[in-house]
Scaffold this active site. Structure first.
Site, mmCIF file in Angstrom:
data_model
loop_
_atom_site.group_PDB
_atom_site.id
_atom_site.type_symbol
_atom_site.label_atom_id
_atom_site.label_comp_id
_atom_site.label_asym_id
_atom_site.label_seq_id
_atom_site.Cartn_x
_atom_site.Cartn_y
_atom_site.Cartn_z
ATOM 1 N N ASP A 282 3.886 106.124 108.603
ATOM 2 C CA ASP A 282 2.401 105.765 108.620
ATOM 3 C C ASP A 282 1.729 106.209 110.168
ATOM 4 O O ASP A 282 0.596 106.762 109.854
ATOM 5 C CB ASP A 282 2.320 104.187 108.403
ATOM 6 C CG ASP A 282 2.736 103.971 106.990
ATOM 7 O OD1 ASP A 282 2.623 104.619 106.048
ATOM 8 O OD2 ASP A 282 2.854 102.655 106.880
ATOM 9 N N SER B 119 -1.581 94.196 104.047
ATOM 10 C CA SER B 119 -0.588 93.398 103.631
ATOM 11 C C SER B 119 0.054 92.593 104.910
ATOM 12 O O SER B 119 -0.195 92.987 105.966
ATOM 13 C CB SER B 119 0.517 94.032 103.037
ATOM 14 O OG SER B 119 0.022 94.511 101.688
ATOM 15 N N GLY C 129 12.408 112.676 108.865
ATOM 16 C CA GLY C 129 12.735 111.675 109.952
ATOM 17 C C GLY C 129 13.061 112.119 111.146
ATOM 18 O O GLY C 129 12.147 112.963 111.664
ATOM 19 N N GLY D 194 -1.735 101.506 103.893
ATOM 20 C CA GLY D 194 -3.203 101.748 104.406
ATOM 21 C C GLY D 194 -3.688 101.097 105.305
ATOM 22 O O GLY D 194 -4.168 102.115 106.381
ATOM 23 N N GLY E 42 1.085 96.789 105.357
ATOM 24 C CA GLY E 42 0.393 97.844 104.316
ATOM 25 C C GLY E 42 0.294 99.071 104.758
ATOM 26 O O GLY E 42 -0.300 99.439 105.842
#
Length: 301
Positions: free
Chosen positions: A242, A11, A212, A41, A39
């Site tokens: 990610d 994205s 976190g 992924g 995105g």
């Protein structure tokens, strides 16, 4: 070099920086605007590639200018995009991010990311079987997530499932994933009534809860382990999860022990949040090695 396949979203991120968020019907003046690549992924694929993984991406983008740019970005990060499909009936995916006080709120528009199908996964079965590890997230249609996890379990393929953004799934599916990496809020949605300690004890060496700034919690089969994060001053936390997942995947696929793999992921995430953008701060392996926290025992194959 570990062969990692990432099935997931690709994205464009539209990022607004502001001191305050508008109320309903209110218009305010923000501080800055940037367009970046994202995105979950694609983020995880780039994190893994920069840290030495041999990464292939499976997904879809639109037949628009954003799709052109997204594919170019992946290729420039040494990611194989042969199995990223161009579709004409949907726009490329996008995320609209408001960044305030070093934290973020995100609206995600799937677009072409919803064009990934179970049939495509079936056709790509030989590629999945040849991998060392498969990563998948929830910015992918649910039926595809279920297909990949079950296929991995049946064929002894390691699957790392990052259940983000959170949605309810059947408990049996979680048991079939090799590694399962929710953050704290995702964990509580998926396991209502369970404490984090109860959850990791139920799924030893499988469930890793990212907390976190506190670190990552898991159970090693004998005891609960909290692997602390590295203390840094964050600039932008977008993409930290990610980065952790991509780094953890590279370490695990390279044969690194679990606790060391978690520390490796934590270090990558700590470096990523010191720069702007989901992908902008993702470190290379060389940058990791320059960190005073890098451990000499870490050998990425």
């Amino acid at each position: 070099m570990s062969k990692i396949i990432v099935i997931g979203s690709i994205s464009t991120d539209f990022v607004v920086t502001t001191d305050i968020r508008p109320e309903i019907g209110e218009t305010i003046t923000g501080n800055d605007f940037k367009t970046t690549f994202g995105g979950k992924g694609a983020n995880q694929a780039i994190a893994a590639s920069r840290l030495g993984g041999e990464v292939q991406m499976i997904g879809a983008v639109g037949a628009d200018v954003f799709g052109d740019q997204l594919l170019q970005n992946l290729s420039e990060n040494n990611i194989d995009v042969y199995n990223v499909e161009r579709v004409t009936h949907l726009p490329s995916g996008s995320a609209h991010i408001t960044l305030m006080n070093n934290d973020n709120a995100i609206i995600y528009i799937p677009g072409a990311n919803d064009a990934v199908t179970v049939e495509k996964m079936t056709a790509l079965a030989p590629i999945l079987e040849a991998s060392d590890l498969v990563i998948i997230q929830n910015e992918t249609p649910q039926e595809v997530v279920e297909k990949v996890i079950r296929f991995g379990n049946e064929n002894k393929i390691k699957v790392l499932y990052n259940p983000a953004p959170a949605r309810i799934i059947e408990k049996g599916l979680m048991e079939q994933a090799t590694y399962f990496t929710p953050n704290e809020s995702e964990f509580h949605l998926l396991f209502p009534g369970l404490t984090a300690s109860q959850g990791v004890e139920r799924y030893p060496n499988k469930l890793f809860i990212t907390l976190g700034s506190k670190g990552v919690l898991y159970h090693n089969g004998n005891k609960e382990v909290l692997v602390p994060s590295y203390k840094v001053q964050p600039l932008d936390t977008t993409g930290a999860g990610d980065t952790f997942n991509g780094a953890f995947a590279v370490a695990i696929a390279s044969g690194m022990p679990i606790e060391e793999s978690v520390r490796f992921g934590n270090l990558a995430a700590s470096l990523s949040i010191q720069k702007f953008g989901a992908q902008g701060g993702m470190p290379t392996l060389e940058e990791m090695k320059r960190s005073p926290f890098y451990e000499k025992t870490w050998h990425i194959k």
